[in-house]
Enzyme design. Sequence first.
Site, PDB file in Angstrom:
ATOM      1  N   TRP A  26     -14.076   5.959  57.674  1.00 50.55           N
ATOM      2  CA  TRP A  26     -13.432   5.318  58.826  1.00 50.55           C
ATOM      3  C   TRP A  26     -14.455   4.823  59.845  1.00 50.55           C
ATOM      4  O   TRP A  26     -14.105   4.405  60.936  1.00 50.55           O
ATOM      5  CB  TRP A  26     -12.447   6.285  59.482  1.00 50.55           C
ATOM      6  N   ARG A  27     -15.734   4.891  59.474  1.00 46.29           N
ATOM      7  CA  ARG A  27     -16.760   4.349  60.367  1.00 46.29           C
ATOM      8  C   ARG A  27     -17.344   3.052  59.837  1.00 46.29           C
ATOM      9  O   ARG A  27     -18.365   2.567  60.343  1.00 46.29           O
ATOM     10  CB  ARG A  27     -17.875   5.379  60.569  1.00 46.29           C
ATOM     11  N   GLU A  39      -7.573   9.321  62.438  1.00 45.62           N
ATOM     12  CA  GLU A  39      -7.374  10.335  63.472  1.00 45.62           C
ATOM     13  C   GLU A  39      -6.141  11.187  63.195  1.00 45.62           C
ATOM     14  O   GLU A  39      -6.144  12.389  63.441  1.00 45.62           O
ATOM     15  CB  GLU A  39      -7.268   9.665  64.847  1.00 45.62           C
ATOM     16  N   GLN A  44      -6.084  18.749  62.728  1.00 42.04           N
ATOM     17  CA  GLN A  44      -6.031  20.089  62.131  1.00 42.04           C
ATOM     18  C   GLN A  44      -6.452  20.103  60.663  1.00 42.04           C
ATOM     19  O   GLN A  44      -6.018  20.947  59.893  1.00 42.04           O
ATOM     20  CB  GLN A  44      -4.612  20.664  62.272  1.00 42.04           C
ATOM     21  N   THR A  45      -7.262  19.123  60.291  1.00 37.47           N
ATOM     22  CA  THR A  45      -7.637  19.015  58.886  1.00 37.47           C
ATOM     23  C   THR A  45      -9.116  18.644  58.788  1.00 37.47           C
ATOM     24  O   THR A  45      -9.595  17.799  59.538  1.00 37.47           O
ATOM     25  CB  THR A  45      -6.780  17.934  58.191  1.00 37.47           C
ATOM     26  N   LEU A  82      -1.642  17.434  51.863  1.00 37.30           N
ATOM     27  CA  LEU A  82      -2.397  17.426  53.124  1.00 37.30           C
ATOM     28  C   LEU A  82      -1.776  18.347  54.174  1.00 37.30           C
ATOM     29  O   LEU A  82      -2.458  18.822  55.072  1.00 37.30           O
ATOM     30  CB  LEU A  82      -2.459  16.005  53.700  1.00 37.30           C
ATOM     31  N   GLY A  83      -0.469  18.567  54.063  1.00 35.50           N
ATOM     32  CA  GLY A  83       0.193  19.423  55.035  1.00 35.50           C
ATOM     33  C   GLY A  83       0.625  18.691  56.299  1.00 35.50           C
ATOM     34  O   GLY A  83       0.290  17.517  56.503  1.00 35.50           O
ATOM     35  N   TYR A 122      -4.989  13.391  72.543  1.00 37.40           N
ATOM     36  CA  TYR A 122      -6.248  13.277  71.803  1.00 37.40           C
ATOM     37  C   TYR A 122      -6.320  11.977  71.020  1.00 37.40           C
ATOM     38  O   TYR A 122      -7.291  11.210  71.124  1.00 37.40           O
ATOM     39  CB  TYR A 122      -6.477  14.463  70.853  1.00 37.40           C
ATOM     40  N   ASP A 140     -10.590  17.301  71.601  1.00 36.89           N
ATOM     41  CA  ASP A 140     -10.048  18.117  70.513  1.00 36.89           C
ATOM     42  C   ASP A 140     -10.710  19.496  70.571  1.00 36.89           C
ATOM     43  O   ASP A 140     -11.376  19.837  71.552  1.00 36.89           O
ATOM     44  CB  ASP A 140     -10.318  17.436  69.171  1.00 36.89           C
ATOM     45  N   CYS A 204     -30.101  22.039  68.588  1.00 39.68           N
ATOM     46  CA  CYS A 204     -29.179  21.318  69.477  1.00 39.68           C
ATOM     47  C   CYS A 204     -29.934  20.419  70.451  1.00 39.68           C
ATOM     48  O   CYS A 204     -30.864  20.857  71.122  1.00 39.68           O
ATOM     49  CB  CYS A 204     -28.313  22.316  70.248  1.00 39.68           C
TER      50      CYS A 204
END
Length: 483
Positions: A26-27, A39, A44-45, A82-83, A122, A140, A204
């Site tokens: 998706w980029r 998105e 939640q996946t 996928l739920g 979100y 998120d 980081c």
Amino acid sequence: MNTEAAAYFSRELLGWYRENKRILPWRMNRDPYRIWVSEVMLQQTRVDTVIPYYERFMEKFPTAAALAEAPEEEVLKAWEGLGYYSRARNLQAGASEVLERHGGVVPDNKDAVSSLRGVGPYTAGAIMSIAFNRPEPAVDGNVMRVLSRFFCLEDDIAKPSTRVKIEKLAQSLIPEGAAGDFNQALMELGALVCTPKSPGCLTCPVMAHCEGRMAGKEHVLPIKTKAKPPRPETRLAALIVGSGEHAGKVLVRQRQSSGLLARMWELPHVMGPTEPFGSAARSKGRGRRKSIAAAGTEVSGESLLTADSTAAAAEGTEPPFLQTTQQQGIAPGGGGLVAGGAGTIGADADRQTAHAAHVDMLCRELFAQDGLLVRPTGWWGEAEHVFSHIVWDVQVYRAEFGYWLAEESALEKPDYGGSAVNGDSQLAAESGVSYETGNAEEGAATPPQYRWIGLEQMRELAFPNVFLRLLRDYWETADGFTD
DNA sequence: AAACCGTGGAC
DNA sequence: TGTCCAAGGTT
């Protein structure tokens, strides 16, 4: 808050992202529809889970118009496994809105995007920032974790008010003209470095000014109250294999339009005894003997009758096979998914008693709820299925089809939805086999939510994973001659 | 606010 | 094996 620290954070994070971002499907571009679909799938996946679904989905439904015009059944099938299936139906509803109200073009307008079905704070922020580079926050779980740590915020991120607070903070951090990259950078850092369990502080890009780490709280933050454990439920399912014109086919049904697994297909099943029985309960050593003794010794006693089946008895609709079934008892079935697990004679006896009670309940409730009369012939197997808030212990029994009770006598008529938009109600007519009679004199038409299917139709109907596993196991082990 | 909505990976 | 929890939304 320290303006200097904020500027540092945004600058360093953005630089890090542009060097380290993952290549993701998706980029490839900034098509707002593609962003939108990604998105919603990512809610939640995990990324790794989503990628293959996303590729297939975009090939099948490349535009909002294509999605809007597709049969709901196809959309659910593409989402199978996928739920959170309401995401798929909401996404399609949103695509219809985009097609009808915006000419098929996702609007560059926050209020319009926010109003789409399934698009919350979100997702709206993600679409506006990533597709249109608008300075909207997209907060998120990753963002809440990263910002909680960097700014050492001790608010409970499980509370909705905390998300609102962090949204304001996140918006204030967006660098001029870089909303999309910055929001993705925040999430990318959370996914790759500032992870929940063991944050990689040493790599980081903003470690030097991380207040959480400086306070030694990087492993404590974010604060989050624990979720309630899921409640156990026993489900009694029927594996009904047809004979005659339905030879080799299995009877399945579609769930109603709202609630758990809405509009998905399943094996017919009913709620079992309140006390859990299956492997989950056994492994915890909880109440097994008691529940089985109580349920089993008095098979036709009042204690087993729910309000529905009591009503059925009162109206003279007691399923006639019940007595026969009890006299025969239940023989162990073949092809079970899970070994019995009972190691002693006594445990076997308990299991038999429990199976007998289950069969009685299954038979009564299917008849009371759907007017479906079956004769169970043996235990077939079991499966556990964990939802967010429920754990199903599914006990599956083989059964022979009896007949459908005449429609006038049906006791309950739940909503099975037939979508007006995509003409689901035509499915039955197209299949051509929905209203044939059963093999008994009392036989009535097959109710619209039920279908006899073979292995081939598994490709068309969307099943939740638990029934997918059970049915695939059945098709693999079915010998094709018995039943 | 709190409950309802799926599934699978990682540890 | 149990626990956490993931690019949340709706009611």
